[in-house]
Design a protein around this motif. Sequence first.
Motif, PDB file in Angstrom:
ATOM      1  N   VAL A  28      64.286  -4.472 -36.200  1.00  0.00           N
ATOM      2  CA  VAL A  28      65.602  -4.988 -36.569  1.00  0.00           C
ATOM      3  C   VAL A  28      66.645  -4.333 -35.660  1.00  0.00           C
ATOM      4  O   VAL A  28      66.810  -3.112 -35.668  1.00  0.00           O
ATOM      5  N   VAL A  57      60.096  -1.034 -39.542  1.00  0.00           N
ATOM      6  CA  VAL A  57      59.506  -1.529 -40.786  1.00  0.00           C
ATOM      7  C   VAL A  57      58.182  -2.212 -40.448  1.00  0.00           C
ATOM      8  O   VAL A  57      58.105  -3.015 -39.514  1.00  0.00           O
ATOM      9  N   GLU A  72      60.510 -10.400 -43.062  1.00  0.00           N
ATOM     10  CA  GLU A  72      61.786 -10.443 -43.786  1.00  0.00           C
ATOM     11  C   GLU A  72      61.650  -9.807 -45.168  1.00  0.00           C
ATOM     12  O   GLU A  72      62.532  -9.059 -45.612  1.00  0.00           O
ATOM     13  N   ILE A  75      61.305  -5.924 -44.787  1.00  0.00           N
ATOM     14  CA  ILE A  75      62.597  -5.307 -44.446  1.00  0.00           C
ATOM     15  C   ILE A  75      63.439  -5.142 -45.710  1.00  0.00           C
ATOM     16  O   ILE A  75      63.994  -4.068 -45.970  1.00  0.00           O
ATOM     17  N   THR A  79      64.199  -1.417 -47.032  1.00  0.00           N
ATOM     18  CA  THR A  79      65.507  -0.919 -46.597  1.00  0.00           C
ATOM     19  C   THR A  79      66.695  -1.502 -47.355  1.00  0.00           C
ATOM     20  O   THR A  79      67.819  -1.082 -47.153  1.00  0.00           O
ATOM     21  N   CYS A 114      64.053  -8.893 -35.255  1.00  0.00           N
ATOM     22  CA  CYS A 114      64.838  -9.410 -36.373  1.00  0.00           C
ATOM     23  C   CYS A 114      66.288  -8.968 -36.227  1.00  0.00           C
ATOM     24  O   CYS A 114      66.589  -8.014 -35.509  1.00  0.00           O
TER      25      CYS A 114
END
Length: 174
Positions: A28, A57, A72, A75, A79, A114
Amino acid sequence: MPIPEFILRTRAKIGTDLMWIPAVAAIVLRDSTDSSAWAVPEVLLVKRADNGEWTPVTGICDPGEEPHHAAEREILEETRVQARAVALLGVGATGQVTHANGDQATYMSVQLRCEPVDPFAEPAVGDDESVDVGWFPISQMPVTDPKWRLVIADAAAQRRHPADFEPRLGLKKR
């Protein structure tokens, strides 16, 4: 949940024998919050509870789950940052791993770049897989494992020059 339920059910049948597992690595990135001309992108990292290492991640795909959806989901779970997969960085197999509990696995890793839905989102530890989480300039990230440093560099390169990007993991241009 550190080990998905379907893995636990399979392990009950096969023990610690070698298992092929679909996995994701979600890199990310966001623009720096530093407004200087020399600012570099920031990467979202987690400090793993099992070994204390800072990594992107990662996670295991559920049966039938698309890798970008798994990234997705992971993540958000790890987080509390909502993000979207925007680019494929590579797909490849890892070498055989023997975990501390004796389980043997080889992972098919799908690496994705991402972006956060809200670039100002403040991360928080979302599960027991991590003990800390944060945004770090890629030039000052606490990642020590060379494989993660390479994939983060790949994500930054793909973000900056998508047309010229060639993955290091998996199929190469000929």
